[in-house]
Design a protein around this motif. Structure first.
Motif, PDB file in Angstrom:
ATOM      1  N   VAL A  92       0.847  -1.185   0.000  1.00 23.14           N
ATOM      2  CA  VAL A  92       0.000   0.000   0.000  1.00 23.14           C
ATOM      3  C   VAL A  92       0.885   1.238   0.000  1.00 23.14           C
ATOM      4  CG1 VAL A  92      -1.653   1.342   1.353  1.00 23.14           C
ATOM      5  CG2 VAL A  92      -1.944  -1.115   1.145  1.00 23.14           C
ATOM      6  N   THR A  93       0.556   2.181  -0.883  1.00 22.91           N
ATOM      7  CA  THR A  93       1.219   3.485  -0.863  1.00 22.91           C
ATOM      8  C   THR A  93       0.134   4.542  -0.679  1.00 22.91           C
ATOM      9  OG1 THR A  93       1.134   3.635  -3.278  1.00 22.91           O
ATOM     10  CG2 THR A  93       3.169   2.796  -2.301  1.00 22.91           C
ATOM     11  N   THR A  94       0.478   5.612   0.019  1.00 26.32           N
ATOM     12  CA  THR A  94      -0.499   6.661   0.305  1.00 26.32           C
ATOM     13  C   THR A  94       0.073   8.030  -0.038  1.00 26.32           C
ATOM     14  OG1 THR A  94       0.281   6.966   2.577  1.00 26.32           O
ATOM     15  CG2 THR A  94      -1.479   5.365   2.246  1.00 26.32           C
ATOM     16  N   SER A  95      -0.822   8.951  -0.297  1.00 23.76           N
ATOM     17  CA  SER A  95      -0.440  10.352  -0.411  1.00 23.76           C
ATOM     18  C   SER A  95      -1.570  11.174   0.200  1.00 23.76           C
ATOM     19  CB  SER A  95      -0.191  10.758  -1.862  1.00 23.76           C
ATOM     20  OG  SER A  95      -1.392  10.744  -2.595  1.00 23.76           O
ATOM     21  N   VAL A  96      -1.200  12.272   0.848  1.00 18.56           N
ATOM     22  CA  VAL A  96      -2.175  13.134   1.503  1.00 18.56           C
ATOM     23  C   VAL A  96      -1.904  14.570   1.071  1.00 18.56           C
ATOM     24  CG1 VAL A  96      -2.932  14.069   3.719  1.00 18.56           C
ATOM     25  CG2 VAL A  96      -2.499  11.629   3.490  1.00 18.56           C
ATOM     26  N   SER A  97      -2.959  15.257   0.691  1.00 17.74           N
ATOM     27  CA  SER A  97      -2.890  16.687   0.394  1.00 17.74           C
ATOM     28  C   SER A  97      -3.820  17.368   1.389  1.00 17.74           C
ATOM     29  CB  SER A  97      -3.338  16.951  -1.045  1.00 17.74           C
ATOM     30  OG  SER A  97      -3.331  18.334  -1.311  1.00 17.74           O
ATOM     31  N   ALA A  98      -3.274  18.218   2.259  1.00 10.62           N
ATOM     32  CA  ALA A  98      -4.063  18.781   3.355  1.00 10.62           C
ATOM     33  C   ALA A  98      -4.151  20.294   3.263  1.00 10.62           C
ATOM     34  CB  ALA A  98      -3.451  18.386   4.696  1.00 10.62           C
ATOM     35  N   THR A 101      -8.489  22.657   7.492  1.00 10.68           N
ATOM     36  CA  THR A 101      -9.383  21.769   8.241  1.00 10.68           C
ATOM     37  C   THR A 101      -9.757  20.513   7.475  1.00 10.68           C
ATOM     38  OG1 THR A 101     -11.333  22.917   7.394  1.00 10.68           O
ATOM     39  CG2 THR A 101     -10.414  23.694   9.503  1.00 10.68           C
ATOM     40  N   GLY A 102      -9.105  20.259   6.337  1.00 16.06           N
ATOM     41  CA  GLY A 102      -9.467  19.094   5.540  1.00 16.06           C
ATOM     42  C   GLY A 102      -8.273  18.479   4.857  1.00 16.06           C
ATOM     43  N   LEU A 103      -8.502  17.343   4.237  1.00 14.21           N
ATOM     44  CA  LEU A 103      -7.451  16.660   3.502  1.00 14.21           C
ATOM     45  C   LEU A 103      -8.068  15.722   2.481  1.00 14.21           C
ATOM     46  CD1 LEU A 103      -7.136  13.432   4.546  1.00 14.21           C
ATOM     47  CD2 LEU A 103      -6.262  14.577   6.549  1.00 14.21           C
ATOM     48  N   VAL A 104      -7.253  15.360   1.501  1.00 14.87           N
ATOM     49  CA  VAL A 104      -7.596  14.341   0.524  1.00 14.87           C
ATOM     50  C   VAL A 104      -6.537  13.265   0.648  1.00 14.87           C
ATOM     51  CG1 VAL A 104      -7.783  13.796  -1.920  1.00 14.87           C
ATOM     52  CG2 VAL A 104      -8.707  15.937  -1.057  1.00 14.87           C
ATOM     53  N   SER A 128      -5.948  10.510  14.404  1.00 16.48           N
ATOM     54  CA  SER A 128      -6.839  11.006  15.451  1.00 16.48           C
ATOM     55  C   SER A 128      -7.480  12.317  15.021  1.00 16.48           C
ATOM     56  CB  SER A 128      -6.041  11.204  16.735  1.00 16.48           C
ATOM     57  OG  SER A 128      -6.862  11.748  17.733  1.00 16.48           O
ATOM     58  N   GLY A 129      -8.799  12.411  15.167  1.00 18.16           N
ATOM     59  CA  GLY A 129      -9.528  13.624  14.815  1.00 18.16           C
ATOM     60  C   GLY A 129      -9.928  13.725  13.360  1.00 18.16           C
ATOM     61  N   GLN A 130      -9.587  12.726  12.538  1.00 17.13           N
ATOM     62  CA  GLN A 130      -9.963  12.735  11.129  1.00 17.13           C
ATOM     63  C   GLN A 130     -11.299  12.016  10.935  1.00 17.13           C
ATOM     64  OE1 GLN A 130      -6.797  11.048   8.787  1.00 17.13           O
ATOM     65  NE2 GLN A 130      -5.317  12.592   9.447  1.00 17.13           N
ATOM     66  N   ALA A 170     -11.482  14.068   3.876  1.00 17.13           N
ATOM     67  CA  ALA A 170     -11.749  14.019   5.308  1.00 17.13           C
ATOM     68  C   ALA A 170     -11.573  15.396   5.935  1.00 17.13           C
ATOM     69  CB  ALA A 170     -10.808  13.020   5.991  1.00 17.13           C
ATOM     70  N   SER A 171     -12.271  15.591   7.028  1.00 16.85           N
ATOM     71  CA  SER A 171     -12.040  16.776   7.849  1.00 16.85           C
ATOM     72  C   SER A 171     -11.051  16.378   8.941  1.00 16.85           C
ATOM     73  CB  SER A 171     -13.356  17.274   8.458  1.00 16.85           C
ATOM     74  OG  SER A 171     -13.921  16.273   9.283  1.00 16.85           O
ATOM     75  N   HIS A 172     -10.352  17.370   9.499  1.00 14.59           N
ATOM     76  CA  HIS A 172      -9.429  17.072  10.598  1.00 14.59           C
ATOM     77  C   HIS A 172      -9.342  18.278  11.520  1.00 14.59           C
ATOM     78  CE1 HIS A 172      -6.000  19.553   9.249  1.00 14.59           C
ATOM     79  NE2 HIS A 172      -6.325  19.189   8.007  1.00 14.59           N
ATOM     80  N   GLY A 173      -8.911  18.034  12.718  1.00 13.75           N
ATOM     81  CA  GLY A 173      -8.781  19.108  13.700  1.00 13.75           C
ATOM     82  C   GLY A 173      -7.340  19.499  13.931  1.00 13.75           C
ATOM     83  N   GLY A 174      -6.480  19.322  12.928  1.00 15.50           N
ATOM     84  CA  GLY A 174      -5.072  19.667  13.070  1.00 15.50           C
ATOM     85  C   GLY A 174      -4.146  18.507  12.766  1.00 15.50           C
ATOM     86  N   ASN A 175      -4.657  17.271  12.801  1.00 16.70           N
ATOM     87  CA  ASN A 175      -3.852  16.094  12.497  1.00 16.70           C
ATOM     88  C   ASN A 175      -4.099  15.702  11.047  1.00 16.70           C
ATOM     89  OD1 ASN A 175      -2.606  13.628  12.259  1.00 16.70           O
ATOM     90  ND2 ASN A 175      -3.703  12.656  13.944  1.00 16.70           N
ATOM     91  N   ASN A 176      -3.124  15.966  10.173  1.00 14.53           N
ATOM     92  CA  ASN A 176      -3.295  15.628   8.763  1.00 14.53           C
ATOM     93  C   ASN A 176      -2.398  14.460   8.347  1.00 14.53           C
ATOM     94  OD1 ASN A 176      -0.804  16.841   8.704  1.00 14.53           O
ATOM     95  ND2 ASN A 176      -1.407  18.570   7.436  1.00 14.53           N
TER      96      ASN A 176
END
Length: 190
Positions: A92-98, A101-104, A128-130, A170-176
């Protein structure tokens, strides 16, 4: 995958491919559209779409000669999926664009085993928080904490060496942070 962070829409955007396209599915997620299917115009090796402002778009194309007659209606029953079979091994490989207050998140699942995986279920843990607000190329159960993504009809089979990419907003509270702890049909992925 197209991420439009701009406050302006992009009309008649052309996506080129090195081969002819027989079919394309175009899905847009934005503040006003929740993973909504949108029209796409096909011509040879390109797809033309309109990309709304502040949106995430996914175009899934199928190689081959263009269909001569477009479908006239949408199926009224949901496609069925086969129950997961075979554990195999996976990567599994992942990428996050944040943003604030949100991310993909994009997750690519690759079958590194020697036999096909017919029907799959990928479990992972969100930061946590997502909380997942929308997703594509999989059906998601639970929106936070331990999440299970299950194949949809068009990506149920993963041949040896084959892969598929799924994603979510996703939404997040600071943890991306990127998701972690991946298992495919109960087998841990590297």
């Amino acid at each position: 995958m197209i991420l439009n962070r701009s406050n302006s829409a992009v009309n008649n955007a052309v996506v080129q491919t090195p081969q002819s396209i027989s079919n394309a599915e175009y899905t847009v997620t934005s503040q006003s559209l929740g993973a909504a299917s949108q029209p796409v115009n096909l011509s040879g090796g390109q797809a033309t779409v309109n990309i709304p402002a502040r949106s995430i778009s996914t175009i899934t194309v199928s190689e081959g000669p263009a269909a001569t007659t477009p479908p006239t209606s949408t199926p009224t029953t949901a496609p069925t999926t086969n129950p997961p079979t075979g554990g195999g091994t996976c990567q599994v490989t992942t990428s996050v664009s944040a943003w604030t207050t949100g991310l993909v998140g994009d997750i690519t699942i690759t079958n590194t085993g020697t036999s096909a995986v017919n029907g799959w279920s990928l479990r992972f843990t969100l930061g946590s928080g997502q909380t997942i607000t929308s997703g594509w190329n999989a059906t998601y159960s639970l929106a936070s904490g331990q999440v299970t993504a299950t194949n949809v009809s068009y990506n149920a089979s993963l041949p040896p060496g084959g892969s598929t990419t799924i994603g979510f907003q996703a939404s997040h509270g600071g943890n991306n942070a990127a998701p972690s702890g991946f298992t495919l049909n109960g087998t841990a992925c590297s």
